[in-house]
Scaffold this active site. Structure first.
Site, PDB file in Angstrom:
ATOM      1  N   VAL A 166      -0.300 -14.718  14.437  1.00  0.00           N
ATOM      2  CA  VAL A 166      -0.171 -13.632  15.407  1.00  0.00           C
ATOM      3  C   VAL A 166       0.093 -14.252  16.773  1.00  0.00           C
ATOM      4  O   VAL A 166      -0.589 -15.189  17.183  1.00  0.00           O
ATOM      5  CB  VAL A 166      -1.422 -12.727  15.452  1.00  0.00           C
ATOM      6  CG1 VAL A 166      -1.584 -11.981  14.139  1.00  0.00           C
ATOM      7  CG2 VAL A 166      -2.688 -13.540  15.721  1.00  0.00           C
ATOM      8  N   SER A 167       1.085 -13.736  17.454  1.00  0.00           N
ATOM      9  CA  SER A 167       1.462 -14.292  18.756  1.00  0.00           C
ATOM     10  C   SER A 167       1.208 -13.333  19.906  1.00  0.00           C
ATOM     11  O   SER A 167       1.295 -13.717  21.068  1.00  0.00           O
ATOM     12  CB  SER A 167       2.939 -14.697  18.745  1.00  0.00           C
ATOM     13  OG  SER A 167       3.757 -13.599  18.386  1.00  0.00           O
ATOM     14  N   THR A 168       0.898 -12.062  19.609  1.00  0.00           N
ATOM     15  CA  THR A 168       0.629 -11.081  20.656  1.00  0.00           C
ATOM     16  C   THR A 168      -0.580 -10.257  20.274  1.00  0.00           C
ATOM     17  O   THR A 168      -1.038 -10.256  19.130  1.00  0.00           O
ATOM     18  CB  THR A 168       1.815 -10.119  20.858  1.00  0.00           C
ATOM     19  OG1 THR A 168       1.886  -9.218  19.736  1.00  0.00           O
ATOM     20  CG2 THR A 168       3.125 -10.866  20.974  1.00  0.00           C
ATOM     21  N   VAL A 208       0.129 -18.088  18.861  1.00  0.00           N
ATOM     22  CA  VAL A 208       1.053 -19.209  18.664  1.00  0.00           C
ATOM     23  C   VAL A 208       2.475 -18.684  18.489  1.00  0.00           C
ATOM     24  O   VAL A 208       2.707 -17.773  17.697  1.00  0.00           O
ATOM     25  CB  VAL A 208       0.651 -20.033  17.424  1.00  0.00           C
ATOM     26  CG1 VAL A 208       1.661 -21.145  17.180  1.00  0.00           C
ATOM     27  CG2 VAL A 208      -0.743 -20.618  17.593  1.00  0.00           C
ATOM     28  N   GLN A 235      -0.417  -7.566  17.343  1.00  0.00           N
ATOM     29  CA  GLN A 235      -0.442  -7.931  15.936  1.00  0.00           C
ATOM     30  C   GLN A 235      -1.873  -8.279  15.543  1.00  0.00           C
ATOM     31  O   GLN A 235      -2.672  -8.686  16.382  1.00  0.00           O
ATOM     32  CB  GLN A 235       0.467  -9.147  15.690  1.00  0.00           C
ATOM     33  CG  GLN A 235       1.890  -8.958  16.163  1.00  0.00           C
ATOM     34  CD  GLN A 235       2.656 -10.278  16.177  1.00  0.00           C
ATOM     35  OE1 GLN A 235       2.122 -11.338  15.927  1.00  0.00           O
ATOM     36  NE2 GLN A 235       3.937 -10.197  16.508  1.00  0.00           N
TER      37      GLN A 235
END
Length: 209
Positions: A9-11, A39, A14
């Protein structure tokens, strides 16, 4: 043999839990979840992520690695191709929730290998193209409004970034427009607009953020 779900998950829009729910709804019996949070898949390879390194240490021949889609492994063409091929060399089966793809290194038939490798390349290229388009849309929106309080930003979008991401995810899972509208609270016309012009829609969000 075990089935491991890898989630990235990057945000904040999510969630790891959502990716597990989707995998189990698709019929996967997950033994363990390995996840990296905050990431970027475009700039950070799987081997360079804290939990990505742990994942490589855990996987053994005959294990199944489940990901929502290949973009969870990365959004860089060369990196994704190398990662999937390395996993197959180790005897790991890679399966995706979206589209139900299976990448298995067991086949020795050269034609089947060629088709498989071509599909890997196509999926990896698609993941990078989507990431770059999204990044470009955000940059365009920011550049348009940066330092210009009176800049014309166009009509304010009728959806938030969280709703935009939810619509894009639901569409990728093959859900119908009417069902998505009901869940997100958006109109069918808005869903169609996001579906048909995702880059413009994301640029609008960036201009108004």
């Amino acid at each position: 043999m075990q089935t491991i779900l890898y989630a990235r998950v990057s945000t904040t829009d999510q969630t790891i839990a959502h990716q597990r729910i989707q995998a189990e709804a698709a019929g996967f019996e997950v033994d363990e979840v390995v996840a990296d949070e905050g990431v970027s898949g475009l700039t950070t390879s799987l081997n360079d992520r804290p939990q990505g390194r742990r994942l490589f240490d855990m996987l053994r021949r005959g294990d199944t690695l489940v990901v929502r889609w290949v973009d969870r492994l990365g959004r860089n063409y060369a990196d994704v191709c190398d990662t999937i091929r390395e996993l197959m060399r180790r005897g790991v089966i890679v399966r995706t929730v979206v589209n139900g793809l299976t990448f298995d290194g067991a086949t020795k038939d050269p034609m089947q290998q060629a088709v498989r490798d071509a599909l890997i390349g196509f999926m990896a290229a698609t993941a990078q193209a989507q990431a770059e388009a999204s990044k470009e849309a955000q940059r365009a929106g920011i550049d348009h409004a940066k330092g210009r309080e009176d800049a014309y930003r166009g009509r304010k979008p009728s959806f938030t970034r969280a709703q935009f991401n939810a619509v894009r995810e639901a569409l990728s899972m093959g859900e119908g427009v009417s069902d998505i509208a009901t869940v997100t609270g958006l109109t069918r016309q808005t869903i169609y607009r996001i579906r048909d012009n995702p880059i413009d829609s994301e640029a609008a969000i960036a201009r108004w953020s």
